[in-house]
Design a protein around this motif. Sequence first.
Motif, PDB file in Angstrom:
ATOM      1  N   ASP A 154      -1.949 -14.972 -24.450  1.00 13.26           N
ATOM      2  CA  ASP A 154      -2.992 -15.926 -24.063  1.00 13.26           C
ATOM      3  C   ASP A 154      -4.405 -15.390 -24.243  1.00 13.26           C
ATOM      4  O   ASP A 154      -5.379 -16.108 -23.981  1.00 13.26           O
ATOM      5  CB  ASP A 154      -2.800 -16.348 -22.601  1.00 13.26           C
ATOM      6  CG  ASP A 154      -1.489 -17.086 -22.375  1.00 13.26           C
ATOM      7  OD1 ASP A 154      -1.086 -17.840 -23.288  1.00 13.26           O
ATOM      8  OD2 ASP A 154      -0.861 -16.889 -21.315  1.00 13.26           O
ATOM      9  N   GLN A 155      -4.541 -14.155 -24.690  1.00  7.82           N
ATOM     10  CA  GLN A 155      -5.877 -13.580 -24.870  1.00  7.82           C
ATOM     11  C   GLN A 155      -6.601 -14.277 -26.025  1.00  7.82           C
ATOM     12  O   GLN A 155      -6.013 -14.507 -27.089  1.00  7.82           O
ATOM     13  CB  GLN A 155      -5.781 -12.082 -25.152  1.00  7.82           C
ATOM     14  CG  GLN A 155      -7.129 -11.378 -25.173  1.00  7.82           C
ATOM     15  CD  GLN A 155      -6.996  -9.859 -25.228  1.00  7.82           C
ATOM     16  OE1 GLN A 155      -5.883  -9.316 -25.311  1.00  7.82           O
ATOM     17  NE2 GLN A 155      -8.116  -9.156 -25.185  1.00  7.82           N
ATOM     18  N   PRO A 156      -7.870 -14.626 -25.862  1.00 10.63           N
ATOM     19  CA  PRO A 156      -8.622 -15.288 -26.945  1.00 10.63           C
ATOM     20  C   PRO A 156      -8.773 -14.367 -28.146  1.00 10.63           C
ATOM     21  O   PRO A 156      -9.001 -13.156 -27.997  1.00 10.63           O
ATOM     22  CB  PRO A 156      -9.978 -15.583 -26.300  1.00 10.63           C
ATOM     23  CG  PRO A 156      -9.743 -15.508 -24.830  1.00 10.63           C
ATOM     24  CD  PRO A 156      -8.663 -14.498 -24.629  1.00 10.63           C
ATOM     25  N   ILE A 157      -8.675 -14.923 -29.332  1.00 11.23           N
ATOM     26  CA  ILE A 157      -8.823 -14.100 -30.531  1.00 11.23           C
ATOM     27  C   ILE A 157     -10.240 -13.563 -30.661  1.00 11.23           C
ATOM     28  O   ILE A 157     -10.466 -12.527 -31.297  1.00 11.23           O
ATOM     29  CB  ILE A 157      -8.436 -14.877 -31.807  1.00 11.23           C
ATOM     30  CG1 ILE A 157      -9.388 -16.051 -32.055  1.00 11.23           C
ATOM     31  CG2 ILE A 157      -6.993 -15.338 -31.755  1.00 11.23           C
ATOM     32  CD1 ILE A 157      -9.242 -16.690 -33.423  1.00 11.23           C
ATOM     33  N   PRO A 162     -14.944 -11.566 -33.126  1.00  9.35           N
ATOM     34  CA  PRO A 162     -16.172 -12.239 -32.665  1.00  9.35           C
ATOM     35  C   PRO A 162     -16.791 -13.132 -33.736  1.00  9.35           C
ATOM     36  O   PRO A 162     -17.671 -13.936 -33.420  1.00  9.35           O
ATOM     37  CB  PRO A 162     -17.094 -11.063 -32.311  1.00  9.35           C
ATOM     38  CG  PRO A 162     -16.582  -9.914 -33.111  1.00  9.35           C
ATOM     39  CD  PRO A 162     -15.092 -10.101 -33.167  1.00  9.35           C
ATOM     40  N   GLU A 163     -16.331 -12.991 -34.958  1.00  8.67           N
ATOM     41  CA  GLU A 163     -16.821 -13.842 -36.046  1.00  8.67           C
ATOM     42  C   GLU A 163     -16.616 -15.328 -35.740  1.00  8.67           C
ATOM     43  O   GLU A 163     -17.283 -16.185 -36.320  1.00  8.67           O
ATOM     44  CB  GLU A 163     -16.121 -13.488 -37.351  1.00  8.67           C
ATOM     45  CG  GLU A 163     -16.486 -12.122 -37.930  1.00  8.67           C
ATOM     46  CD  GLU A 163     -15.639 -10.985 -37.390  1.00  8.67           C
ATOM     47  OE1 GLU A 163     -15.699  -9.877 -37.953  1.00  8.67           O
ATOM     48  OE2 GLU A 163     -14.892 -11.211 -36.395  1.00  8.67           O
ATOM     49  N   PHE A 169     -13.539 -24.717 -32.587  1.00 13.77           N
ATOM     50  CA  PHE A 169     -12.129 -24.608 -32.260  1.00 13.77           C
ATOM     51  C   PHE A 169     -11.661 -23.154 -32.221  1.00 13.77           C
ATOM     52  O   PHE A 169     -10.792 -22.806 -31.428  1.00 13.77           O
ATOM     53  CB  PHE A 169     -11.301 -25.389 -33.278  1.00 13.77           C
ATOM     54  CG  PHE A 169     -11.595 -26.862 -33.307  1.00 13.77           C
ATOM     55  CD1 PHE A 169     -11.503 -27.623 -32.153  1.00 13.77           C
ATOM     56  CD2 PHE A 169     -11.970 -27.495 -34.481  1.00 13.77           C
ATOM     57  CE1 PHE A 169     -11.770 -28.986 -32.169  1.00 13.77           C
ATOM     58  CE2 PHE A 169     -12.247 -28.849 -34.515  1.00 13.77           C
ATOM     59  CZ  PHE A 169     -12.148 -29.604 -33.352  1.00 13.77           C
ATOM     60  N   GLY A 170     -12.230 -22.321 -33.070  1.00 11.63           N
ATOM     61  CA  GLY A 170     -11.824 -20.926 -33.145  1.00 11.63           C
ATOM     62  C   GLY A 170     -11.990 -20.188 -31.827  1.00 11.63           C
ATOM     63  O   GLY A 170     -11.165 -19.345 -31.465  1.00 11.63           O
ATOM     64  N   LEU A 212     -12.003 -14.159 -42.578  1.00  9.85           N
ATOM     65  CA  LEU A 212     -13.067 -14.298 -41.586  1.00  9.85           C
ATOM     66  C   LEU A 212     -14.177 -15.242 -42.037  1.00  9.85           C
ATOM     67  O   LEU A 212     -15.044 -15.619 -41.242  1.00  9.85           O
ATOM     68  CB  LEU A 212     -13.653 -12.924 -41.259  1.00  9.85           C
ATOM     69  CG  LEU A 212     -12.643 -11.926 -40.639  1.00  9.85           C
ATOM     70  CD1 LEU A 212     -13.295 -10.583 -40.404  1.00  9.85           C
ATOM     71  CD2 LEU A 212     -12.048 -12.475 -39.348  1.00  9.85           C
ATOM     72  N   SER A 213     -14.137 -15.637 -43.304  1.00  9.97           N
ATOM     73  CA  SER A 213     -15.160 -16.561 -43.806  1.00  9.97           C
ATOM     74  C   SER A 213     -14.718 -18.020 -43.702  1.00  9.97           C
ATOM     75  O   SER A 213     -15.515 -18.926 -43.956  1.00  9.97           O
ATOM     76  CB  SER A 213     -15.495 -16.231 -45.263  1.00  9.97           C
ATOM     77  OG  SER A 213     -14.366 -16.452 -46.104  1.00  9.97           O
ATOM     78  N   ARG A 214     -13.464 -18.248 -43.328  1.00 12.70           N
ATOM     79  CA  ARG A 214     -12.978 -19.604 -43.162  1.00 12.70           C
ATOM     80  C   ARG A 214     -13.192 -20.049 -41.717  1.00 12.70           C
ATOM     81  O   ARG A 214     -13.670 -19.281 -40.887  1.00 12.70           O
ATOM     82  CB  ARG A 214     -11.505 -19.705 -43.563  1.00 12.70           C
ATOM     83  CG  ARG A 214     -11.265 -19.301 -45.025  1.00 12.70           C
ATOM     84  CD  ARG A 214      -9.813 -19.479 -45.421  1.00 12.70           C
ATOM     85  NE  ARG A 214      -9.465 -20.882 -45.564  1.00 12.70           N
ATOM     86  CZ  ARG A 214      -9.686 -21.600 -46.658  1.00 12.70           C
ATOM     87  NH1 ARG A 214     -10.274 -21.058 -47.717  1.00 12.70           N
ATOM     88  NH2 ARG A 214      -9.320 -22.870 -46.720  1.00 12.70           N
ATOM     89  N   SER A 215     -12.802 -21.257 -41.394  1.00 13.85           N
ATOM     90  CA  SER A 215     -13.056 -21.784 -40.057  1.00 13.85           C
ATOM     91  C   SER A 215     -11.803 -22.447 -39.495  1.00 13.85           C
ATOM     92  O   SER A 215     -10.758 -22.487 -40.151  1.00 13.85           O
ATOM     93  CB  SER A 215     -14.202 -22.800 -40.101  1.00 13.85           C
ATOM     94  OG  SER A 215     -13.855 -23.897 -40.950  1.00 13.85           O
ATOM     95  N   PHE A 216     -11.924 -22.957 -38.282  1.00 13.52           N
ATOM     96  CA  PHE A 216     -10.850 -23.702 -37.633  1.00 13.52           C
ATOM     97  C   PHE A 216     -11.227 -25.178 -37.662  1.00 13.52           C
ATOM     98  O   PHE A 216     -12.374 -25.527 -37.398  1.00 13.52           O
ATOM     99  CB  PHE A 216     -10.646 -23.215 -36.202  1.00 13.52           C
ATOM    100  CG  PHE A 216     -10.053 -21.837 -36.119  1.00 13.52           C
ATOM    101  CD1 PHE A 216      -8.725 -21.659 -35.754  1.00 13.52           C
ATOM    102  CD2 PHE A 216     -10.823 -20.710 -36.414  1.00 13.52           C
ATOM    103  CE1 PHE A 216      -8.174 -20.391 -35.684  1.00 13.52           C
ATOM    104  CE2 PHE A 216     -10.277 -19.438 -36.345  1.00 13.52           C
ATOM    105  CZ  PHE A 216      -8.944 -19.278 -35.983  1.00 13.52           C
TER     106      PHE A 216
END
Length: 421
Positions: A154-157, A162-163, A169-170, A212-216
């Motif tokens: 359950d820990q946040p990514i 931090p990117e 949503f990320g 890391l350059s993509r998004s949610f």
Amino acid sequence: MQEKSKPMLKFRKILLRTVQVILAIILFAIGLLYVTGNSYIIRGVKLTYLKGHNTANIDDYKDFDNNVILSYKPQPWIEHDLYNKIELTDTLKAELERFQSIGFFVAKDGKALLERYWDDYSADSHTNSFSMSKSVITMLLGKAIEQGYIKSLDQPITDFLPEFKDDEFGKKCTIGDLSAMTSGYDWREDYYLPLNPTAKAYYGSNIEKQMLSRSFIQEPGGNFNYLSGDTQLLAIVLQRAIGISVSQYLQEEFWQPMGMEKDAYWSKDRKDGMEKAYCCLNSNVRDFAKLGQLLLQKGNWNGKQILDSAFVQKMVTPNYKAFEKGQPARYGYSIWTDYEHQPNFYGLMGHLGQRVIVIPSENLVIVRLGHQKDNRQMGKGFLDNDTYYFVDEVMKMLKTNQLLNQQQHAQEITRTENSIP
């Protein structure tokens, strides 16, 4: 002579001009690929189409840089009394040969029961696991949680990535979402179309930057959506959390403690780069089978708890909340499942039909490696067609040789009754 040479001269000029135009187009296309950041396609074409393939192949680790995962004090499989004395059913043999299998291995009650190879492959061969690696990454995740590098599923990514702290949503995505494929990450899963993120991850040279350059694009924690990008992000989380490569971690916590028989290779994006964690762990049937055996034994290996049993149970239990009512709950935490089929089974599964199938009720592990997958739709179940051939035909073989657990139990009862005066 001069009259005859004029048409020939004209033809040569046309041919030369045509070749020049074609070369110009090719150079322009190559330049365009570099300018648009898609130069990986050149490498992909070279390693697939120019070698007679239309997708990645099981032997292509030789075309990439690799991290070596060293074995130490190998523990060979103990052989069953009937080792290699049982014949494949005609149906299973036809299935294995039709789809160009290169290795098939069955372990029963923790012992090697059957082992077959084709086309000069052997126990010494290394081939690509493809997406079976996803299950391995989640096994490493379980170990990292156990050792305190990561708090929980359950820990946040964003604690490690931090990117994405400003991603709508990320920032809501958990580490568990990456393992269960419920992240909402922007990804297209395609192993054949050249212009897509999966191909770029496979043939590109900076996979971490790409991820890391993509998004949610969706709310995380929703429906199951199989994405290789999720596993690669999870590997980045692991690498940052534990401070070493996932290859080194695998070697230290699993490969050597389990006495794997051979070194393994994990392909990378470049020499000083990162493992292609969503795929590309290269090993052999015997050592892949040990990964299945470890899950079957709930994380215990020779009396030592290699992986927390509760975490193993989490992996192999369908993540029911990720599936709509009426949908088959076919995935846990990086493990495929079918608990509707008889017998129930779960497994590690990869592109082109790489399989490690575990049947708990029979204390059975089945491994298949090969060049092609059986894509036929025959209504055998909701997973790939070949998995049901492997499960059902091996069960027939066991039944014929009176090796099913219920048969052995019945024999024990009979012997006991016959011994009563």
